[in-house]
Design a protein around this motif. Structure first.
Motif, mmCIF file in Angstrom:
data_model
loop_
_atom_site.group_PDB
_atom_site.id
_atom_site.type_symbol
_atom_site.label_atom_id
_atom_site.label_comp_id
_atom_site.label_asym_id
_atom_site.label_seq_id
_atom_site.Cartn_x
_atom_site.Cartn_y
_atom_site.Cartn_z
ATOM 1 N N ALA A 1 97.776 -32.335 17.683
ATOM 2 C CA ALA A 1 98.558 -33.213 17.882
ATOM 3 C C ALA A 1 100.136 -32.972 17.866
ATOM 4 N N GLN A 2 100.194 -31.988 16.125
ATOM 5 C CA GLN A 2 101.277 -31.935 15.885
ATOM 6 C C GLN A 2 102.100 -31.033 16.491
ATOM 7 N N LEU A 3 100.826 -29.846 16.743
ATOM 8 C CA LEU A 3 101.873 -28.380 17.780
ATOM 9 C C LEU A 3 101.188 -29.073 19.196
ATOM 10 N N VAL A 4 101.004 -29.961 19.839
ATOM 11 C CA VAL A 4 101.349 -30.138 21.004
ATOM 12 C C VAL A 4 103.071 -31.002 21.038
ATOM 13 N N ARG A 5 103.181 -31.856 20.303
ATOM 14 C CA ARG A 5 103.933 -32.125 19.781
ATOM 15 C C ARG A 5 105.496 -31.894 19.577
ATOM 16 N N ASP A 6 105.124 -30.307 19.622
ATOM 17 C CA ASP A 6 106.696 -29.147 18.743
ATOM 18 C C ASP A 6 106.448 -29.186 20.069
ATOM 19 N N VAL A 7 105.295 -28.084 20.789
ATOM 20 C CA VAL A 7 105.458 -27.593 21.963
ATOM 21 C C VAL A 7 106.066 -28.091 22.732
ATOM 22 N N GLY A 8 105.728 -29.361 23.267
ATOM 23 C CA GLY A 8 106.320 -30.132 24.324
ATOM 24 C C GLY A 8 107.350 -30.526 23.808
ATOM 25 N N ALA A 9 108.658 -30.531 22.658
ATOM 26 C CA ALA A 9 109.520 -30.168 22.740
ATOM 27 C C ALA A 9 110.730 -29.454 22.975
#
Length: 211
Positions: free
Chosen positions: A115-123
């Motif tokens: 989930a953190q990966l999705v958040r960071d890459v999304g940003a």
């Protein structure tokens, strides 16, 4: 149209999760008007227009062209992306935090990391689009079949040692102008998928990916 768009706004996430609007987004992978969509989804044109306006307000669909037909102007719309990912940012108050209970053997911790990966890459993608730049990334997605739990454990130990050695070799926190990168490595049982890509079978390791 981009391949994947990241939804970070809670209101946009709510709009995209409505079953009718999700269907319209899927249909609008190719440009279409409310009249065309009404025939496909079995709804009155006015109702389709209502849903399209909601999607457009949140940037999920975009105007392609306007066609004049008599006294009526027909708006042709298209989805802003081929597919969408909802970032944990949209649920910031309840988003998982991997730092709370780090455990490399926990499936739930792996989910929090993902989930953190999705958040960071999304940003990163959102920021890069605003700056009209690309994000330099690298990913490996493959499969490996272990004969037993023991061989899986041995693989994990060797993988850990190899990654530790690489990090020690290349990590330089004193480098002027250096930029930190996050490294995520995960191993989990495969889940059968109907949309499995041909050629990505056991042992395949695709090359670098950039967005």
């Amino acid at each position: 149209m981009v391949d994947v768009a990241v939804i970070e706004d809670p209101a946009a996430a709510e709009v995209s999760l409505d079953p009718v609007r999700a269907r319209l987004l899927a249909e609008l992978a190719e440009p279409g008007s409310a009249t065309m969509l009404a025939a496909k989804v079995g709804l009155p044109r006015q109702k389709v227009n209502y849903h399209l306006r909601a999607l457009e307000r949140h940037g999920l669909v975009e105007l392609v062209e306007e066609r004049r037909k008599g006294n009526v102007t027909e708006r042709v719309m298209r989805a802003a992306a081929s597919s969408f990912v909802i970032s944990p940012v949209a649920l910031a108050a309840v988003a998982p935090n991997p730092a709370n209970s780090p455990d490399r053997l926990s499936a739930r911790w792996l989910l929090a990391v993902a989930a953190q990966l999705v958040r960071d890459v999304g940003a990163l993608i959102t920021g890069a689009e605003r700056a009209r730049k690309k994000v330099a990334t690298f990913a490996i997605d493959g499969q490996v079949c272990f004969a037993s739990a023991a061989t899986r454990a041995a693989f994990a130990e060797e993988l850990t040692a190899a990654i530790t050695a690489l990090v020690s070799k290349y990590h330089d926190e004193t480098a002027e102008g250096g930029r930190e990168h996050r490294l995520v490595v995960a191993v989990h049982p495969s889940v059968p998928r109907d949309d499995a890509v041909a050629g990505n079978g056991p042992g395949t390791l695709p090359g670098p990916a950039g967005a």
